[in-house]
Scaffold this motif. Structure first.
Motif, PDB file in Angstrom:
ATOM      1  N   GLY A   1       0.835  -1.194   0.000  1.00  0.00           N
ATOM      2  CA  GLY A   1       0.000   0.000   0.000  1.00  0.00           C
ATOM      3  C   GLY A   1       0.865   1.238   0.000  1.00  0.00           C
ATOM      4  N   GLY A   2       0.250   2.370  -0.268  1.00  0.00           N
ATOM      5  CA  GLY A   2       0.977   3.633  -0.334  1.00  0.00           C
ATOM      6  C   GLY A   2       1.587   4.021   0.999  1.00  0.00           C
ATOM      7  N   MET A   3       2.741   4.657   0.927  1.00  0.00           N
ATOM      8  CA  MET A   3       3.452   5.129   2.124  1.00  0.00           C
ATOM      9  C   MET A   3       3.996   6.523   1.833  1.00  0.00           C
ATOM     10  N   SER A   4       3.711   7.448   2.720  1.00  0.00           N
ATOM     11  CA  SER A   4       4.318   8.769   2.617  1.00  0.00           C
ATOM     12  C   SER A   4       5.716   8.709   3.229  1.00  0.00           C
ATOM     13  N   ASP A   5       6.499   9.751   3.005  1.00  0.00           N
ATOM     14  CA  ASP A   5       7.827   9.819   3.618  1.00  0.00           C
ATOM     15  C   ASP A   5       7.731   9.758   5.142  1.00  0.00           C
ATOM     16  N   ASP A   6       6.738  10.456   5.701  1.00  0.00           N
ATOM     17  CA  ASP A   6       6.563  10.431   7.159  1.00  0.00           C
ATOM     18  C   ASP A   6       6.183   9.032   7.638  1.00  0.00           C
ATOM     19  N   SER A   7       5.379   8.310   6.847  1.00  0.00           N
ATOM     20  CA  SER A   7       5.009   6.934   7.217  1.00  0.00           C
ATOM     21  C   SER A   7       6.232   6.033   7.229  1.00  0.00           C
ATOM     22  N   VAL A   8       7.128   6.230   6.281  1.00  0.00           N
ATOM     23  CA  VAL A   8       8.369   5.441   6.235  1.00  0.00           C
ATOM     24  C   VAL A   8       9.209   5.732   7.473  1.00  0.00           C
ATOM     25  N   ARG A   9       9.368   6.995   7.794  1.00  0.00           N
ATOM     26  CA  ARG A   9      10.151   7.362   8.991  1.00  0.00           C
ATOM     27  C   ARG A   9       9.533   6.772  10.256  1.00  0.00           C
ATOM     28  N   SER A  10       8.223   6.824  10.342  1.00  0.00           N
ATOM     29  CA  SER A  10       7.517   6.272  11.498  1.00  0.00           C
ATOM     30  C   SER A  10       7.684   4.755  11.564  1.00  0.00           C
ATOM     31  N   TYR A  11       7.615   4.096  10.411  1.00  0.00           N
ATOM     32  CA  TYR A  11       7.800   2.644  10.363  1.00  0.00           C
ATOM     33  C   TYR A  11       9.169   2.266  10.932  1.00  0.00           C
ATOM     34  N   VAL A  12      10.215   2.923  10.452  1.00  0.00           N
ATOM     35  CA  VAL A  12      11.572   2.599  10.910  1.00  0.00           C
ATOM     36  C   VAL A  12      11.718   2.914  12.397  1.00  0.00           C
ATOM     37  N   ALA A  13      11.136   4.009  12.855  1.00  0.00           N
ATOM     38  CA  ALA A  13      11.237   4.375  14.274  1.00  0.00           C
ATOM     39  C   ALA A  13      10.548   3.346  15.171  1.00  0.00           C
ATOM     40  N   ARG A  14       9.535   2.645  14.643  1.00  0.00           N
ATOM     41  CA  ARG A  14       8.796   1.668  15.449  1.00  0.00           C
ATOM     42  C   ARG A  14       9.346   0.244  15.350  1.00  0.00           C
ATOM     43  N   ILE A  15      10.398   0.013  14.579  1.00  0.00           N
ATOM     44  CA  ILE A  15      10.928  -1.348  14.448  1.00  0.00           C
ATOM     45  C   ILE A  15      11.370  -1.862  15.812  1.00  0.00           C
ATOM     46  N   ASN A  16      10.916  -3.064  16.130  1.00  0.00           N
ATOM     47  CA  ASN A  16      11.364  -3.746  17.342  1.00  0.00           C
ATOM     48  C   ASN A  16      12.604  -4.549  16.934  1.00  0.00           C
ATOM     49  N   TRP A  17      13.768  -3.979  17.155  1.00  0.00           N
ATOM     50  CA  TRP A  17      15.013  -4.576  16.675  1.00  0.00           C
ATOM     51  C   TRP A  17      15.314  -5.904  17.359  1.00  0.00           C
ATOM     52  N   ARG A  18      14.703  -6.161  18.483  1.00  0.00           N
ATOM     53  CA  ARG A  18      14.920  -7.435  19.168  1.00  0.00           C
ATOM     54  C   ARG A  18      14.190  -8.570  18.440  1.00  0.00           C
ATOM     55  N   ASP A  19      13.048  -8.252  17.846  1.00  0.00           N
ATOM     56  CA  ASP A  19      12.245  -9.274  17.173  1.00  0.00           C
ATOM     57  C   ASP A  19      12.270  -9.167  15.661  1.00  0.00           C
TER      58      ASP A  19
END
Length: 191
Positions: free
Chosen positions: A66-84
């Motif tokens: 689905g479509g992603m804005s630049d802000d959505s991409v930044r938010s996605y990366v900020a929410r990554i649970n790096w442990r999982d």
């Protein structure tokens, strides 16, 4: 005849060894001499964001279904649970150009893999290299299967899923390819 040492640092064992043809990454990508693959960590979040933002809108939509804005991409990366989430990147000339994300399940034995490759580097085997890295990691953490979810018109992912022996099923909007992880000592049927 005296026996040669079999220590890993004994280069005399390699002196008589000649290898013809491609090996390792050469078999998987024509970029073998230029690519460096490594795991990413939270310190690489900016590199990952920049990579995702370089994807054309169509590829970004394919990656995220689905479509992603630049802000959505930044938010996605900020929410990554790096442990999982285990993320592998392919770097070419120091730039992150392709990524495979292995999302570990909260419970169960099936992970999910998502792949993104920047347009100039598509169809060069980088996705394959990264999915294979994700499969090795999945095996190491004890997963039994991984799921590749892709759109029907994503012919590169469809071909990769088939190459990996995925059992595919899906609708007109998305296809799920499930790849069984071979465990140590197990051979693929027919091999």
């Amino acid at each position: 005849m005296p026996q040669r040492s079999k220590r890993p640092d004994d280069t005399s064992l390699l002196a008589d060894t000649k290898v013809e043809g491609p090996r390792g990454l050469d078999l998987l990508t024509p970029l073998a001499d230029k690519v460096r693959v490594r795991g990413l960590d939270p310190g690489d979040a900016t590199l990952l964001t920049d990579h995702l933002l370089r994807l054309p809108a169509r590829d970004l939509s394919t990656r995220f279904h689905g479509g992603m804005s630049d802000d959505s991409v930044r938010s996605y990366v900020a929410r990554i649970n790096w442990r999982d989430t285990l993320i592998f990147g392919a770097f070419i000339e120091g730039q992150l150009r392709a990524v495979a994300e292995l999302i570990l399940p909260a419970r169960g034995a099936e992970g999910e893999v998502a792949v993104s490759v920047e347009a100039p580097f598509q169809r060069m085997g980088l996705g394959r290299v990264l999915v294979l890295a994700a499969i090795l990691a999945a095996r190491r953490v004890g997963l039994q299967t991984i799921r590749l979810t892709y759109q029907p018109r994503n012919f590169a992912m469809r071909a990769l899923a088939a190459e990996l022996g995925a059992k595919s099923a899906g609708e007109s909007q998305q296809i799920d390819g499930v790849v069984r992880i071979l465990q140590r000592g197990e051979n693929r049927p027919g091999a």
